[in-house]
Design an enzyme around this catalytic site. Structure first.
Site, PDB file in Angstrom:
ATOM      1  CE  LYS A  75     -12.274   6.674   1.385  1.00  0.00           C
ATOM      2  NZ  LYS A  75     -11.127   6.143   0.698  1.00  0.00           N
ATOM      3  CG  ASP A 130      -4.508   1.037   9.817  1.00  0.00           C
ATOM      4  OD1 ASP A 130      -4.764  -0.626   9.271  1.00  0.00           O
ATOM      5  OD2 ASP A 130      -4.592   1.863   9.536  1.00  0.00           O
TER       6      ASP A 130
HETATM    7  P1  GTP Z   1      -2.955   7.480   6.444  1.00  0.00           P
HETATM    8  O1  GTP Z   1      -2.160   8.227   5.784  1.00  0.00           O
HETATM    9  O2  GTP Z   1      -3.432   7.646   7.548  1.00  0.00           O
HETATM   10  O3  GTP Z   1      -4.262   6.897   5.746  1.00  0.00           O
HETATM   11  O4  GTP Z   1      -2.522   6.083   6.868  1.00  0.00           O
HETATM   12  P2  GTP Z   1      -1.476   4.951   6.748  1.00  0.00           P
HETATM   13  O5  GTP Z   1      -0.567   5.628   5.731  1.00  0.00           O
HETATM   14  O6  GTP Z   1      -1.516   4.158   7.096  1.00  0.00           O
HETATM   15  O7  GTP Z   1      -3.033   4.187   5.312  1.00  0.00           O
HETATM   16  P3  GTP Z   1      -3.391   3.209   4.957  1.00  0.00           P
HETATM   17  O8  GTP Z   1      -4.284   3.674   6.604  1.00  0.00           O
HETATM   18  O9  GTP Z   1      -4.773   3.720   4.303  1.00  0.00           O
HETATM   19  O10 GTP Z   1      -3.342   1.921   5.295  1.00  0.00           O
HETATM   20  C1  GTP Z   1      -3.639   1.062   5.580  1.00  0.00           C
HETATM   21  C2  GTP Z   1      -2.450  -0.003   5.966  1.00  0.00           C
HETATM   22  O11 GTP Z   1      -2.057  -0.176   4.621  1.00  0.00           O
HETATM   23  C3  GTP Z   1      -1.532   0.872   6.789  1.00  0.00           C
HETATM   24  O12 GTP Z   1      -1.605  -0.427   7.565  1.00  0.00           O
HETATM   25  C4  GTP Z   1      -0.500   0.589   5.899  1.00  0.00           C
HETATM   26  O13 GTP Z   1       0.578  -0.049   6.796  1.00  0.00           O
HETATM   27  C5  GTP Z   1      -0.151   0.045   4.979  1.00  0.00           C
HETATM   28  N1  GTP Z   1      -0.518   0.690   3.770  1.00  0.00           N
HETATM   29  C6  GTP Z   1      -0.599   1.697   3.605  1.00  0.00           C
HETATM   30  N2  GTP Z   1       0.148   2.259   2.327  1.00  0.00           N
HETATM   31  C7  GTP Z   1       1.086   0.762   2.090  1.00  0.00           C
HETATM   32  C8  GTP Z   1       2.317   1.122   1.259  1.00  0.00           C
HETATM   33  O14 GTP Z   1       2.535   1.480   0.224  1.00  0.00           O
HETATM   34  N3  GTP Z   1       3.294  -0.216   1.943  1.00  0.00           N
HETATM   35  C9  GTP Z   1       2.834  -0.849   2.782  1.00  0.00           C
HETATM   36  N4  GTP Z   1       3.855  -2.195   2.626  1.00  0.00           N
HETATM   37  N5  GTP Z   1       2.006  -1.179   3.270  1.00  0.00           N
HETATM   38  C10 GTP Z   1       1.362   0.495   3.226  1.00  0.00           C
END
Ligand code: GTP
Length: 320
Positions: free
Chosen positions: A155, A104
């Site tokens: 953080k 993202d």
């Molecule tokens: P929030 O729930 O709003 O924090 O969003 P998120 O689930 O996307 O978490 P975050 O923004 O911290 O994740 C950063 C990136 O890593 C994003 O592109 C997520 O799709 C990806 N990501 C986070 N956790 C995982 C996971 O367990 N597996 C995979 N494949 N991607 C993950």
């Protein structure tokens, strides 16, 4: 060369929109968020691997129906494995130097220049670094004079940060990193990076723009940034824009826009309707949504097919 995109997160901070679509396909100025990462990849990237989990069928369908000009491999996790576990889970695909990204991020990062820097250091990995005034909400990274990472701080409390450079969520790794990731649910930032500093992890600082589009505010900031960088575009499929007062940079694909006030920083997706006297600023209105007469929309995301009643005042929300 391969690029791995982490695209399996739940996207909780963009709920309720992410109850019906996974974050990587949310349209950012007419293109799914993840395409803003994929499209500018250097030509030498011939394969894009997406580590998916949450709503993987949606992503599979998107890539089946849309040819992106590179091979696409979706690798599923039954349960989300975290950012480190997700990389380990696709290890069988990664036998050479590879890019990896949080799915993202929107940025002006020059990936070819970053790759050159990575190759010159011969380390296990390179992390893109972005400077911010207040790093307390981010992963902070300190480097020595040669660019080698010395410290990670997740953080830090205001005033306790060791640097104002943060992890921008874009990496280049050697396959050797995969041997340093334990099995199971693993965080790259917390569990892996601090343990590979001995092998040489380097920072690559860049300027321009960077936005982590994971919240309503930051998604709309990403939209604004791209509109401003691109100089703003108005209209596409709009049949009639007469009587519409437009301010700032916006992108309007809507099918039907009656006299209204739009902007700055508004994206109205194809098939949406805006009725007489509406006012819309700093917002996204998605496909099939209807904005009623005299309604006011600010700092909001109006999800697909949502109907905003005549005269309603909508501020600072995601409606979906
Ligand atoms: P929030 O729930 O709003 O924090 O969003 P998120 O689930 O996307 O978490 P975050 O923004 O911290 O994740 C950063 C990136 O890593 C994003 O592109 C997520 O799709 C990806 N990501 C986070 N956790 C995982 C996971 O367990 N597996 C995979 N494949 N991607 C993950």
């Amino acid at each position: 060369m391969k690029a791995l995109i982490l695209a399996g997160g739940l996207g909780t901070r963009l709920r309720p929109l992410t109850f019906s679509m996974p974050k990587p396909v949310i349209p950012l100025l007419g293109r799914p968020l993840v395409r803003h990462l994929i499209d500018p990849l250097p030509e030498e990237v011939d394969t894009v691997i997406l580590a998916v989990s949450y709503m993987k069928d949606y992503l599979e369908r998107y890539f089946r129906e849309n040819d992106i000009g590179r091979e696409v491999v979706l690798v599923n996790e039954e349960e989300p494995l975290g950012t480190g576990g997700a990389i380990k889970n696709v290890a069988r695909w990664l036998d050479d130097t590879f890019f990896a990204f949080n799915g993202d991020i929107i940025s002006s990062l020059d990936l070819s220049a970053m790759l050159e820097s990575h190759r010159s250091h011969h380390g296990i990995g390179t992390i893109a670094l972005w400077s911010v005034d207040d790093p307390s909400a981010f992963g902070v990274v300190a480097t020595d004079g040669s660019g080698r990472v010395t410290t990670f701080q997740e953080k830090p409390a205001p005033g306790e940060e060791v640097s104002n450079r943060i992890n921008a969520g874009a990496y280049i790794f050697e396959p050797e990193l995969l041997d340093r990731i334990p099995d199971g649910v693993v965080s790259l930032e917390r569990d892996v990076f601090p343990n590979v500093l001995d092998r040489g992890l380097y920072g690559y600082a860049f300027q321009g723009y960077w936005v982590d589009a994971g919240t309503r505010e930051s998604f709309l900031r990403a939209q604004r940034t791209l509109l401003d960088v691109g100089g703003g575009r108005v209209a596409c499929a709009v049949r009639r824009l007469s009587g519409v007062r437009i301010s700032g940079n916006n992108m309007i694909e809507a099918a039907h826009v009656e006299p209204s006030a739009i902007g700055p920083n508004v994206y109205i997706e194809r098939g949406a309707q805006v009725h007489d006297g509406a006012t819309i600023s700093n917002s996204m209105v998605m496909a099939g949504a209807v904005i009623g007469r005299g309604a006011t929309i600010s700092n909001s995301i109006i999800g697909p097919g949502m109907v905003v009643e005549d005269g309603a005042v909508i501020a600072d929300v995601i409606l979906a």
